[in-house]
Scaffold this motif. Structure first.
Motif, PDB file in Angstrom:
ATOM      1  N   ILE A   7      32.173  29.860  35.349  1.00 43.28           N
ATOM      2  CA  ILE A   7      31.761  30.903  34.425  1.00 43.28           C
ATOM      3  C   ILE A   7      31.595  30.314  33.026  1.00 43.28           C
ATOM      4  N   THR A   8      30.500  30.667  32.400  1.00 39.18           N
ATOM      5  CA  THR A   8      30.250  30.176  31.037  1.00 39.18           C
ATOM      6  C   THR A   8      31.085  30.976  30.033  1.00 39.18           C
ATOM      7  N   ASP A   9      31.177  30.484  28.815  1.00 45.75           N
ATOM      8  CA  ASP A   9      31.897  31.205  27.772  1.00 45.75           C
ATOM      9  C   ASP A   9      31.257  32.565  27.510  1.00 45.75           C
ATOM     10  N   GLY A  10      29.945  32.642  27.550  1.00 50.50           N
ATOM     11  CA  GLY A  10      29.245  33.908  27.358  1.00 50.50           C
ATOM     12  C   GLY A  10      29.550  34.899  28.475  1.00 50.50           C
ATOM     13  N   GLU A  11      29.551  34.404  29.705  1.00 44.88           N
ATOM     14  CA  GLU A  11      29.888  35.268  30.838  1.00 44.88           C
ATOM     15  C   GLU A  11      31.337  35.740  30.746  1.00 44.88           C
ATOM     16  N   ARG A  12      32.230  34.839  30.358  1.00 41.26           N
ATOM     17  CA  ARG A  12      33.646  35.187  30.198  1.00 41.26           C
ATOM     18  C   ARG A  12      33.809  36.305  29.171  1.00 41.26           C
ATOM     19  N   LYS A  13      33.095  36.189  28.059  1.00 45.05           N
ATOM     20  CA  LYS A  13      33.140  37.211  27.010  1.00 45.05           C
ATOM     21  C   LYS A  13      32.634  38.542  27.554  1.00 45.05           C
ATOM     22  N   THR A  14      31.556  38.526  28.313  1.00 46.12           N
ATOM     23  CA  THR A  14      30.995  39.742  28.892  1.00 46.12           C
ATOM     24  C   THR A  14      31.985  40.393  29.851  1.00 46.12           C
ATOM     25  N   ILE A  15      32.636  39.583  30.681  1.00 46.50           N
ATOM     26  CA  ILE A  15      33.620  40.120  31.632  1.00 46.50           C
ATOM     27  C   ILE A  15      34.758  40.806  30.886  1.00 46.50           C
ATOM     28  N   VAL A  16      35.286  40.164  29.869  1.00 43.64           N
ATOM     29  CA  VAL A  16      36.383  40.747  29.092  1.00 43.64           C
ATOM     30  C   VAL A  16      35.925  42.049  28.424  1.00 43.64           C
ATOM     31  N   GLU A  17      34.706  42.081  27.903  1.00 41.25           N
ATOM     32  CA  GLU A  17      34.172  43.304  27.292  1.00 41.25           C
ATOM     33  C   GLU A  17      34.015  44.419  28.329  1.00 41.25           C
ATOM     34  N   MET A  18      33.523  44.076  29.517  1.00 40.23           N
ATOM     35  CA  MET A  18      33.353  45.070  30.576  1.00 40.23           C
ATOM     36  C   MET A  18      34.707  45.596  31.052  1.00 40.23           C
ATOM     37  N   MET A  19      35.704  44.718  31.143  1.00 41.34           N
ATOM     38  CA  MET A  19      37.048  45.173  31.507  1.00 41.34           C
ATOM     39  C   MET A  19      37.564  46.176  30.482  1.00 41.34           C
ATOM     40  N   ALA A  20      37.364  45.891  29.205  1.00 43.32           N
ATOM     41  CA  ALA A  20      37.843  46.776  28.143  1.00 43.32           C
ATOM     42  C   ALA A  20      37.192  48.158  28.240  1.00 43.32           C
ATOM     43  N   LYS A  21      35.939  48.205  28.711  1.00 45.48           N
ATOM     44  CA  LYS A  21      35.238  49.480  28.878  1.00 45.48           C
ATOM     45  C   LYS A  21      35.536  50.119  30.226  1.00 45.48           C
ATOM     46  N   PRO A  48      50.154  44.174  56.337  1.00 42.25           N
ATOM     47  CA  PRO A  48      50.352  42.797  55.866  1.00 42.25           C
ATOM     48  C   PRO A  48      49.088  41.949  55.845  1.00 42.25           C
ATOM     49  N   ASP A  49      48.050  42.370  56.524  1.00 40.41           N
ATOM     50  CA  ASP A  49      46.816  41.582  56.577  1.00 40.41           C
ATOM     51  C   ASP A  49      45.793  41.984  55.525  1.00 40.41           C
ATOM     52  N   THR A  50      46.145  42.942  54.648  1.00 39.48           N
ATOM     53  CA  THR A  50      45.223  43.376  53.608  1.00 39.48           C
ATOM     54  C   THR A  50      45.919  43.264  52.257  1.00 39.48           C
ATOM     55  N   SER A  51      45.314  42.499  51.349  1.00 43.74           N
ATOM     56  CA  SER A  51      45.936  42.264  50.051  1.00 43.74           C
ATOM     57  C   SER A  51      44.929  42.394  48.918  1.00 43.74           C
ATOM     58  N   ILE A  52      45.481  42.621  47.726  1.00 41.31           N
ATOM     59  CA  ILE A  52      44.711  42.607  46.488  1.00 41.31           C
ATOM     60  C   ILE A  52      45.298  41.490  45.640  1.00 41.31           C
ATOM     61  N   VAL A  53      44.454  40.578  45.196  1.00 40.33           N
ATOM     62  CA  VAL A  53      44.894  39.507  44.314  1.00 40.33           C
ATOM     63  C   VAL A  53      44.534  39.921  42.888  1.00 40.33           C
ATOM     64  N   LEU A  54      45.567  40.121  42.082  1.00 41.85           N
ATOM     65  CA  LEU A  54      45.382  40.493  40.677  1.00 41.85           C
ATOM     66  C   LEU A  54      45.301  39.195  39.890  1.00 41.85           C
ATOM     67  N   THR A  55      44.124  38.901  39.394  1.00 37.74           N
ATOM     68  CA  THR A  55      43.852  37.591  38.808  1.00 37.74           C
ATOM     69  C   THR A  55      43.665  37.668  37.302  1.00 37.74           C
ATOM     70  N   PRO A  56      43.959  36.578  36.608  1.00 37.92           N
ATOM     71  CA  PRO A  56      43.579  36.528  35.194  1.00 37.92           C
ATOM     72  C   PRO A  56      42.056  36.655  35.108  1.00 37.92           C
ATOM     73  N   PRO A  57      41.538  37.341  34.105  1.00 36.69           N
ATOM     74  CA  PRO A  57      40.091  37.551  34.047  1.00 36.69           C
ATOM     75  C   PRO A  57      39.318  36.271  33.756  1.00 36.69           C
ATOM     76  N   ALA A  58      38.208  36.134  34.461  1.00 37.17           N
ATOM     77  CA  ALA A  58      37.212  35.100  34.156  1.00 37.17           C
ATOM     78  C   ALA A  58      37.777  33.684  34.141  1.00 37.17           C
ATOM     79  N   VAL A  59      38.615  33.343  35.128  1.00 36.48           N
ATOM     80  CA  VAL A  59      39.176  31.992  35.171  1.00 36.48           C
ATOM     81  C   VAL A  59      38.364  31.046  36.046  1.00 36.48           C
ATOM     82  N   ASP A  60      37.348  31.541  36.704  1.00 40.99           N
ATOM     83  CA  ASP A  60      36.501  30.694  37.546  1.00 40.99           C
ATOM     84  C   ASP A  60      35.865  29.607  36.693  1.00 40.99           C
ATOM     85  N   PRO A  61      36.018  28.338  37.077  1.00 43.18           N
ATOM     86  CA  PRO A  61      35.464  27.269  36.244  1.00 43.18           C
ATOM     87  C   PRO A  61      33.940  27.288  36.146  1.00 43.18           C
TER      88      PRO A  61
END
Length: 136
Positions: free
Chosen positions: A65-79, A50-63
Motif C-alpha cells: 500500500i502506498t502512503d496515499g492509499e494508507r491515508k485514504t484508508i485511514v480517512e475512510m475508517m474515520a468516516k 472455531p473455524d470462523t474468525s475475524i482478524v482485527l488488524t492495524p489499518p493499512a499495514v500491507d507493504p
C-alpha cells in the motif's frame, strides 16, 4: 471443491477498544493476540464456531500500500466507510438492547428490510459497519 470461510479481516486502530467491543460486548473468544513491531493483530470469533474468525488488524499495514492509499484508508475508517461485516443472531431485539445499553454507535435500529430480512446496524470502535440479521 470444499472451500470454507476461515478468516475475515477488519481494521482496528485501538486494540483495547476492539477487545472491549468484540470480546466483552459481543462475547467473542480471543483466539490470538499477536504483537509485532509496535502493532497488534487480534483474532476473535464466535463461541462454538472455531473455524470462523475475524482478524482485527492495524489499518493499512500491507507493504504493497502506498502512503496515499494508507491515508485514504485511514480517512475512510474515520468516516465509517471502509469495512463492514454481516453477523446474525436468533434474538435481534435482545442483542440490539445490549449494544444500545453499552453505548454502541447505533446506525439503524431493528428494522424489517424490504429485501426480506430483519436487521440492525452499528459501528465498532474503528468505524466498521456491522449489520446484524435476525435468524428465523
Amino acid at each position: 471443491m470444499d472451500i470454507k470461510i476461515h478468516s475475515s479481516f477488519l481494521p482496528q486502530d485501538d486494540p483495547d477498544a476492539a477487545l472491549a467491543f468484540y470480546r466483552d460486548l459481543l462475547g467473542f473468544e480471543v483466539r490470538l493476540d499477536v504483537g509485532y513491531d509496535g502493532l497488534r493483530w487480534i483474532t476473535v470469533g464466535p463461541e462454538g464456531q472455531p473455524d470462523t474468525s475475524i482478524v482485527l488488524t492495524p489499518p493499512a499495514v500491507d507493504p504493497g500500500i502506498t502512503d496515499g492509499e494508507r491515508k485514504t484508508i485511514v480517512e475512510m475508517m474515520a468516516k465509517g466507510t471502509y469495512a463492514g461485516l454481516l453477523l446474525a443472531t436468533a434474538d435481534l431485539d435482545t442483542t440490539f438492547e445490549k449494544l444500545q445499553a453499552a453505548d454502541a454507535d447505533v446506525v439503524q435500529e431493528p428494522t424489517q428490510q424490504p429485501y426480506g430480512v430483519r436487521d440492525c446496524a452499528v459501528r465498532d470502535p474503528a468505524g466498521n459497519l456491522l449489520r446484524i440479521q435476525e435468524l428465523g
